[in-house]
Design a protein around this motif. Structure first.
Motif, PDB file in Angstrom:
ATOM      1  N   VAL A  46    -166.388   8.333  46.960  1.00 14.21           N
ATOM      2  CA  VAL A  46    -166.160   9.659  47.531  1.00 14.21           C
ATOM      3  C   VAL A  46    -165.323   9.433  48.782  1.00 14.21           C
ATOM      4  CG1 VAL A  46    -167.202  11.688  48.588  1.00 14.21           C
ATOM      5  CG2 VAL A  46    -168.355  10.549  46.687  1.00 14.21           C
ATOM      6  N   VAL A  47    -164.277  10.216  48.943  1.00 10.81           N
ATOM      7  CA  VAL A  47    -163.420  10.095  50.122  1.00 10.81           C
ATOM      8  C   VAL A  47    -163.519  11.376  50.938  1.00 10.81           C
ATOM      9  CG1 VAL A  47    -161.070   9.743  50.972  1.00 10.81           C
ATOM     10  CG2 VAL A  47    -161.841   8.546  48.913  1.00 10.81           C
ATOM     11  N   ALA A  48    -163.863  11.238  52.209  1.00  9.68           N
ATOM     12  CA  ALA A  48    -163.864  12.361  53.139  1.00  9.68           C
ATOM     13  C   ALA A  48    -162.466  12.432  53.743  1.00  9.68           C
ATOM     14  CB  ALA A  48    -164.913  12.159  54.223  1.00  9.68           C
ATOM     15  N   ALA A  49    -161.775  13.534  53.490  1.00  8.90           N
ATOM     16  CA  ALA A  49    -160.384  13.664  53.940  1.00  8.90           C
ATOM     17  C   ALA A  49    -160.057  15.138  54.159  1.00  8.90           C
ATOM     18  CB  ALA A  49    -159.431  13.085  52.902  1.00  8.90           C
ATOM     19  N   PRO A  50    -159.177  15.417  55.133  1.00  3.22           N
ATOM     20  CA  PRO A  50    -158.753  16.805  55.340  1.00  3.22           C
ATOM     21  C   PRO A  50    -157.789  17.261  54.247  1.00  3.22           C
ATOM     22  CG  PRO A  50    -157.722  15.336  56.945  1.00  3.22           C
ATOM     23  CD  PRO A  50    -158.618  14.500  56.114  1.00  3.22           C
ATOM     24  N   ASP A  51    -157.522  18.553  54.219  1.00  2.31           N
ATOM     25  CA  ASP A  51    -156.526  19.091  53.298  1.00  2.31           C
ATOM     26  C   ASP A  51    -155.168  18.473  53.603  1.00  2.31           C
ATOM     27  OD1 ASP A  51    -158.437  20.758  52.173  1.00  2.31           O
ATOM     28  OD2 ASP A  51    -157.925  22.456  53.471  1.00  2.31           O
ATOM     29  N   GLY A  52    -154.343  18.358  52.585  1.00  2.00           N
ATOM     30  CA  GLY A  52    -152.994  17.819  52.771  1.00  2.00           C
ATOM     31  C   GLY A  52    -152.621  16.908  51.621  1.00  2.00           C
ATOM     32  N   ASP A  53    -151.623  16.060  51.869  1.00  2.00           N
ATOM     33  CA  ASP A  53    -151.101  15.169  50.835  1.00  2.00           C
ATOM     34  C   ASP A  53    -152.165  14.221  50.295  1.00  2.00           C
ATOM     35  OD1 ASP A  53    -148.617  16.317  51.248  1.00  2.00           O
ATOM     36  OD2 ASP A  53    -147.919  14.720  52.579  1.00  2.00           O
ATOM     37  N   VAL A  54    -153.041  13.740  51.159  1.00  4.69           N
ATOM     38  CA  VAL A  54    -154.097  12.819  50.727  1.00  4.69           C
ATOM     39  C   VAL A  54    -155.036  13.531  49.762  1.00  4.69           C
ATOM     40  CG1 VAL A  54    -156.049  11.418  51.484  1.00  4.69           C
ATOM     41  CG2 VAL A  54    -153.947  11.426  52.810  1.00  4.69           C
ATOM     42  N   ALA A  55    -155.440  14.742  50.099  1.00  4.66           N
ATOM     43  CA  ALA A  55    -156.328  15.509  49.232  1.00  4.66           C
ATOM     44  C   ALA A  55    -155.696  15.739  47.863  1.00  4.66           C
ATOM     45  CB  ALA A  55    -156.684  16.835  49.887  1.00  4.66           C
ATOM     46  N   THR A  56    -154.410  16.027  47.857  1.00 10.50           N
ATOM     47  CA  THR A  56    -153.697  16.232  46.600  1.00 10.50           C
ATOM     48  C   THR A  56    -153.678  14.962  45.768  1.00 10.50           C
ATOM     49  OG1 THR A  56    -152.313  17.927  47.612  1.00 10.50           O
ATOM     50  CG2 THR A  56    -151.488  16.926  45.593  1.00 10.50           C
ATOM     51  N   ALA A  57    -153.385  13.826  46.410  1.00 13.57           N
ATOM     52  CA  ALA A  57    -153.351  12.546  45.696  1.00 13.57           C
ATOM     53  C   ALA A  57    -154.725  12.192  45.133  1.00 13.57           C
ATOM     54  CB  ALA A  57    -152.851  11.439  46.617  1.00 13.57           C
ATOM     55  N   LEU A  58    -155.778  12.466  45.904  1.00 13.25           N
ATOM     56  CA  LEU A  58    -157.134  12.198  45.429  1.00 13.25           C
ATOM     57  C   LEU A  58    -157.462  13.064  44.217  1.00 13.25           C
ATOM     58  CD1 LEU A  58    -158.893  11.975  48.884  1.00 13.25           C
ATOM     59  CD2 LEU A  58    -158.638  10.088  47.253  1.00 13.25           C
ATOM     60  N   ALA A  59    -157.116  14.341  44.289  1.00 13.13           N
ATOM     61  CA  ALA A  59    -157.368  15.248  43.166  1.00 13.13           C
ATOM     62  C   ALA A  59    -156.603  14.798  41.925  1.00 13.13           C
ATOM     63  CB  ALA A  59    -156.990  16.675  43.549  1.00 13.13           C
ATOM     64  N   ASP A  60    -155.341  14.422  42.112  1.00 15.05           N
ATOM     65  CA  ASP A  60    -154.523  13.961  40.987  1.00 15.05           C
ATOM     66  C   ASP A  60    -155.116  12.711  40.334  1.00 15.05           C
ATOM     67  OD1 ASP A  60    -152.774  16.039  41.459  1.00 15.05           O
ATOM     68  OD2 ASP A  60    -151.242  14.782  42.425  1.00 15.05           O
ATOM     69  N   ALA A  61    -155.759  11.868  41.156  1.00 17.20           N
ATOM     70  CA  ALA A  61    -156.347  10.622  40.652  1.00 17.20           C
ATOM     71  C   ALA A  61    -157.764  10.826  40.130  1.00 17.20           C
ATOM     72  CB  ALA A  61    -156.346   9.575  41.757  1.00 17.20           C
ATOM     73  N   GLY A  62    -158.322  12.028  40.356  1.00 17.19           N
ATOM     74  CA  GLY A  62    -159.675  12.287  39.902  1.00 17.19           C
ATOM     75  C   GLY A  62    -160.751  11.671  40.777  1.00 17.19           C
ATOM     76  N   ILE A  63    -160.415  11.408  42.037  1.00 17.53           N
ATOM     77  CA  ILE A  63    -161.377  10.852  42.995  1.00 17.53           C
ATOM     78  C   ILE A  63    -162.043  12.008  43.739  1.00 17.53           C
ATOM     79  CG2 ILE A  63    -161.669   9.390  45.040  1.00 17.53           C
ATOM     80  CD1 ILE A  63    -160.850   7.793  42.599  1.00 17.53           C
ATOM     81  N   GLU A  64    -163.359  11.968  43.819  1.00 19.91           N
ATOM     82  CA  GLU A  64    -164.110  13.030  44.512  1.00 19.91           C
ATOM     83  C   GLU A  64    -163.770  13.041  45.999  1.00 19.91           C
ATOM     84  OE1 GLU A  64    -168.764  14.319  45.272  1.00 19.91           O
ATOM     85  OE2 GLU A  64    -168.311  12.731  43.850  1.00 19.91           O
ATOM     86  N   ARG A  65    -163.638  14.248  46.567  1.00 20.89           N
ATOM     87  CA  ARG A  65    -163.306  14.398  47.989  1.00 20.89           C
ATOM     88  C   ARG A  65    -164.250  15.377  48.648  1.00 20.89           C
ATOM     89  NH1 ARG A  65    -159.936  17.820  51.646  1.00 20.89           N
ATOM     90  NH2 ARG A  65    -159.832  19.342  49.998  1.00 20.89           N
ATOM     91  N   VAL A  66    -164.597  15.074  49.887  1.00 21.73           N
ATOM     92  CA  VAL A  66    -165.336  15.982  50.747  1.00 21.73           C
ATOM     93  C   VAL A  66    -164.381  16.377  51.872  1.00 21.73           C
ATOM     94  CG1 VAL A  66    -167.277  16.196  52.342  1.00 21.73           C
ATOM     95  CG2 VAL A  66    -167.539  14.882  50.229  1.00 21.73           C
ATOM     96  N   ALA A  67    -164.199  17.670  52.097  1.00 21.95           N
ATOM     97  CA  ALA A  67    -163.261  18.133  53.124  1.00 21.95           C
ATOM     98  C   ALA A  67    -163.836  17.903  54.523  1.00 21.95           C
ATOM     99  CB  ALA A  67    -162.955  19.611  52.923  1.00 21.95           C
ATOM    100  N   VAL A  68    -162.994  17.387  55.404  1.00 17.67           N
ATOM    101  CA  VAL A  68    -163.332  17.215  56.819  1.00 17.67           C
ATOM    102  C   VAL A  68    -162.157  17.736  57.636  1.00 17.67           C
ATOM    103  CG1 VAL A  68    -164.862  15.227  56.480  1.00 17.67           C
ATOM    104  CG2 VAL A  68    -162.427  14.845  56.888  1.00 17.67           C
ATOM    105  N   PRO A  69    -162.378  18.100  58.908  1.00 12.90           N
ATOM    106  CA  PRO A  69    -161.267  18.566  59.739  1.00 12.90           C
ATOM    107  C   PRO A  69    -160.308  17.413  60.059  1.00 12.90           C
ATOM    108  CG  PRO A  69    -163.377  18.797  60.910  1.00 12.90           C
ATOM    109  CD  PRO A  69    -163.664  18.182  59.587  1.00 12.90           C
ATOM    110  N   GLU A  70    -159.042  17.757  60.191  1.00 12.11           N
ATOM    111  CA  GLU A  70    -158.041  16.744  60.543  1.00 12.11           C
ATOM    112  C   GLU A  70    -158.159  16.388  62.022  1.00 12.11           C
ATOM    113  OE1 GLU A  70    -153.440  15.640  59.693  1.00 12.11           O
ATOM    114  OE2 GLU A  70    -154.027  17.714  59.471  1.00 12.11           O
ATOM    115  N   LEU A  71    -158.048  15.110  62.319  1.00 11.53           N
ATOM    116  CA  LEU A  71    -158.076  14.635  63.691  1.00 11.53           C
ATOM    117  C   LEU A  71    -156.710  14.884  64.329  1.00 11.53           C
ATOM    118  CD1 LEU A  71    -159.487  13.095  66.005  1.00 11.53           C
ATOM    119  CD2 LEU A  71    -158.578  10.995  65.000  1.00 11.53           C
TER     120      LEU A  71
END
Length: 66
Positions: free
Chosen positions: A34-59
């Motif tokens: 599970v990857v905790a990551a904010p919205d953006g390019d990383v979130a898109t790449a995780l979704a495309d790869a089928g990796i679970e994501r938990v949204a967190v605020p961007e630093l």
């Protein structure tokens, strides 16, 4: 094994590419990632790869000394 990785930027750069590669390799080896990551390019790449994501605020770092 269960793994939680955290990135505090939505920008897909070198460290985030490494994180994604490790998450994919771990998942392929049977680990649950599970990857905790904010919205953006990383979130898109995780979704495309089928990796679970938990949204967190961007630093947002400051502008340095004032």
């Amino acid at each position: 094994m269960r793994v939680l990785a955290v990135t505090l930027t939505g920008v897909h750069s070198g460290a985030e590419r490494v994180l994604l590669r490790h998450a994919l390799a771990g998942r392929n080896a049977g680990d649950h990632w599970v990857v905790a990551a904010p919205d953006g390019d990383v979130a898109t790449a995780l979704a495309d790869a089928g990796i679970e994501r938990v949204a967190v605020p961007e630093l947002k770092l400051g502008q340095g000394r004032r």
